[in-house]
Design an enzyme around this catalytic site. Sequence first.
Site, PDB file in Angstrom:
ATOM      1  N   LYS A  12     -74.757  37.294  31.877  1.00  0.00           N
ATOM      2  CA  LYS A  12     -75.253  38.926  31.756  1.00  0.00           C
ATOM      3  C   LYS A  12     -74.256  40.035  31.285  1.00  0.00           C
ATOM      4  O   LYS A  12     -73.049  38.706  31.805  1.00  0.00           O
ATOM      5  CB  LYS A  12     -75.789  39.770  33.559  1.00  0.00           C
ATOM      6  CG  LYS A  12     -74.232  38.344  34.063  1.00  0.00           C
ATOM      7  CD  LYS A  12     -73.449  38.067  34.725  1.00  0.00           C
ATOM      8  CE  LYS A  12     -72.574  39.433  35.338  1.00  0.00           C
ATOM      9  NZ  LYS A  12     -70.742  39.601  35.066  1.00  0.00           N
TER      10      LYS A  12
ATOM     11  N   TYR B  84     -74.776  43.973  39.205  1.00  0.00           N
ATOM     12  CA  TYR B  84     -76.061  43.076  39.830  1.00  0.00           C
ATOM     13  C   TYR B  84     -76.591  43.969  40.999  1.00  0.00           C
ATOM     14  O   TYR B  84     -77.600  43.719  41.304  1.00  0.00           O
ATOM     15  CB  TYR B  84     -74.889  42.142  41.231  1.00  0.00           C
ATOM     16  CG  TYR B  84     -74.084  40.730  40.049  1.00  0.00           C
ATOM     17  CD1 TYR B  84     -74.964  39.461  39.670  1.00  0.00           C
ATOM     18  CD2 TYR B  84     -73.292  40.910  39.087  1.00  0.00           C
ATOM     19  CE1 TYR B  84     -74.717  38.415  39.429  1.00  0.00           C
ATOM     20  CE2 TYR B  84     -72.714  39.820  38.874  1.00  0.00           C
ATOM     21  CZ  TYR B  84     -73.114  38.843  39.223  1.00  0.00           C
ATOM     22  OH  TYR B  84     -73.299  37.125  38.794  1.00  0.00           O
TER      23      TYR B  84
HETATM   24  P1  NAD Z   1     -63.029  34.295  30.993  1.00  0.00           P
HETATM   25  O1  NAD Z   1     -62.310  34.654  29.768  1.00  0.00           O
HETATM   26  O2  NAD Z   1     -63.201  33.079  32.222  1.00  0.00           O
HETATM   27  O3  NAD Z   1     -63.816  33.220  29.429  1.00  0.00           O
HETATM   28  C1  NAD Z   1     -64.032  33.796  28.223  1.00  0.00           C
HETATM   29  C2  NAD Z   1     -64.473  32.699  27.253  1.00  0.00           C
HETATM   30  O4  NAD Z   1     -64.671  33.174  26.349  1.00  0.00           O
HETATM   31  C3  NAD Z   1     -62.881  31.732  27.039  1.00  0.00           C
HETATM   32  O5  NAD Z   1     -62.906  30.840  27.037  1.00  0.00           O
HETATM   33  C4  NAD Z   1     -62.336  32.611  25.499  1.00  0.00           C
HETATM   34  O6  NAD Z   1     -61.768  30.823  25.085  1.00  0.00           O
HETATM   35  C5  NAD Z   1     -63.686  32.808  24.767  1.00  0.00           C
HETATM   36  N1  NAD Z   1     -63.325  33.772  23.831  1.00  0.00           N
HETATM   37  C6  NAD Z   1     -63.862  34.160  22.822  1.00  0.00           C
HETATM   38  N2  NAD Z   1     -63.365  35.147  21.925  1.00  0.00           N
HETATM   39  C7  NAD Z   1     -63.067  35.795  23.133  1.00  0.00           C
HETATM   40  C8  NAD Z   1     -61.930  36.674  22.729  1.00  0.00           C
HETATM   41  N3  NAD Z   1     -62.051  37.243  21.554  1.00  0.00           N
HETATM   42  N4  NAD Z   1     -61.463  37.159  23.636  1.00  0.00           N
HETATM   43  C9  NAD Z   1     -61.608  36.742  24.763  1.00  0.00           C
HETATM   44  N5  NAD Z   1     -62.107  35.321  24.917  1.00  0.00           N
HETATM   45  C10 NAD Z   1     -62.289  34.516  24.283  1.00  0.00           C
HETATM   46  O7  NAD Z   1     -64.223  35.028  31.493  1.00  0.00           O
HETATM   47  P2  NAD Z   1     -65.713  34.437  32.840  1.00  0.00           P
HETATM   48  O8  NAD Z   1     -65.839  35.088  33.706  1.00  0.00           O
HETATM   49  O9  NAD Z   1     -66.627  32.983  31.427  1.00  0.00           O
HETATM   50  O10 NAD Z   1     -66.527  35.288  31.415  1.00  0.00           O
HETATM   51  C11 NAD Z   1     -67.642  35.387  30.296  1.00  0.00           C
HETATM   52  C12 NAD Z   1     -69.000  35.540  30.442  1.00  0.00           C
HETATM   53  O11 NAD Z   1     -69.649  35.075  31.776  1.00  0.00           O
HETATM   54  C13 NAD Z   1     -69.486  37.193  30.654  1.00  0.00           C
HETATM   55  O12 NAD Z   1     -70.261  37.475  30.067  1.00  0.00           O
HETATM   56  C14 NAD Z   1     -68.970  37.237  31.918  1.00  0.00           C
HETATM   57  O13 NAD Z   1     -69.485  38.818  32.208  1.00  0.00           O
HETATM   58  C15 NAD Z   1     -70.065  36.307  32.882  1.00  0.00           C
HETATM   59  N6  NAD Z   1     -70.386  35.689  34.352  1.00  0.00           N
HETATM   60  C16 NAD Z   1     -71.110  35.494  35.000  1.00  0.00           C
HETATM   61  C17 NAD Z   1     -71.497  35.118  36.170  1.00  0.00           C
HETATM   62  C18 NAD Z   1     -72.181  34.960  37.057  1.00  0.00           C
HETATM   63  O14 NAD Z   1     -71.547  35.191  38.219  1.00  0.00           O
HETATM   64  N7  NAD Z   1     -73.104  34.597  35.881  1.00  0.00           N
HETATM   65  C19 NAD Z   1     -69.521  34.582  36.920  1.00  0.00           C
HETATM   66  C20 NAD Z   1     -68.276  35.511  35.839  1.00  0.00           C
HETATM   67  C21 NAD Z   1     -68.799  35.552  34.299  1.00  0.00           C
END
Ligand code: NAD
Length: 388
Positions: free
Chosen positions: A160, A243
């Site tokens: 999401k 959410y």
């Molecule tokens: P994060 O920043 O921790 O990780 C992002 C990942 O994407 C990294 O591995 C990064 O290297 C990669 N990436 C690739 N291209 C990129 C770019 N151009 N810029 C930045 N990063 C890039 O983020 P996250 O917290 O893991 O979130 C990722 C997704 O998961 C988002 O869509 C977020 O909304 C979703 N999420 C959902 C939940 C949930 O509870 N369902 C919780 C956290 C995150």
Amino acid sequence: MRINEKHTIKNPFSRRKFIFQVSRWGVGSIVLSTMTSLVSCGGTTSTEKADENKMKQKEGKKLGVALVGLGGYSGGQLAPALQETEHCYLAGIVTGSPDKIDEWKNKYKIPEGNIYDYENFDTIKDNPAIDIVYVVLPNSMHAEYTIRAAKAGKHVICEKPMAVTVEDCDRMISACKDAGKMLSIGYRLHFEPYNREMMRLGQEKVYGEIKKMVGENGMGSAGGWRLDKELAGGGPLMDVGIYCIQAMRYVTGMEPIAVSAKEGKKTQPDKYKEVEESLIWQMEFPGNLIAECKTSYSEGMNLLRAEAVNGWFELSPAYGYGGIQGETSEGKMDFEDVNQQALQMDDFAIAVKEERDTPVPGEMGKQDVKILQAIYRAMQTGERIEIT
Ligand code: NAD
């Protein structure tokens, strides 16, 4: 007495039994009946694929999941959850960061042949060990990787918010349909007993008609791509406010008819140059039901509350990975903590194997994006925006 009724519900929620219930009910059966267009993407799979799925099911094989993007959520939640799943497992990774590969490979015993980067990702089509691609990238990248995964013949779970525009959501749904693949959104709370109880209390009108709802979800800080409009699509509304939108829909079982919104004052204007720092918004539902919501990147908050004619029910905190607590006007709710992500991914794996709909399909994600966009329009124009 209602409290006893809850206790009779409580006991079946051991993790194993909850998974069983989840698969038996097809999860969210309550929600399914009332939310919009919950037909999963890719109702018709090819005969070969169906046979393949049936074979895996028959052999009791776990489906292979490849995580795309190895950031905080993949590393902190999804990969550990995939060690607990019973119907799928962590089979592969897709990453743009070569320095992460060794750690992941060793920790999760991932074969060299199941490791991809963003350039060679499309060759995943030749890898029968990967059944499901899970897209866990910054929001604006969800569409591209979901579409590429579908074209590579894989079922998709996408985090999401599903995408940053409704048009992208449409393209993602079409790509999965065209490929005969299923698409689901990472809405883990549909598999969480306290939130499911809120769905039951609201949709079955256990305390009568709901008159007012309150939803608050915020966190004390945010950084990186979350502050970049192009990658995130917006600020805390896209990230955590979503959410509240989901919750208003699944507790009421209704769709909002209009929204209005106001951006909060920026306390750190340099940091929040591109996205809102905080936002309050209102959702109008049929029957004069109003939902008051807020979200923020500079204030922690976590509440879901419903006030009905004969009582109230609420969760606080409501949206976390664990530690959710619930209460009604009659007393405390009492359910076990579950591994939401394990249940969510297992349910999708079962849905794929059994060729049944997922309760959290792309269409559900698209509706949320439509509402998110309407809220931003309301914020920018100061007008009440109808949701058509
Ligand atoms: P994060 O920043 O921790 O990780 C992002 C990942 O994407 C990294 O591995 C990064 O290297 C990669 N990436 C690739 N291209 C990129 C770019 N151009 N810029 C930045 N990063 C890039 O983020 P996250 O917290 O893991 O979130 C990722 C997704 O998961 C988002 O869509 C977020 O909304 C979703 N999420 C959902 C939940 C949930 O509870 N369902 C919780 C956290 C995150």
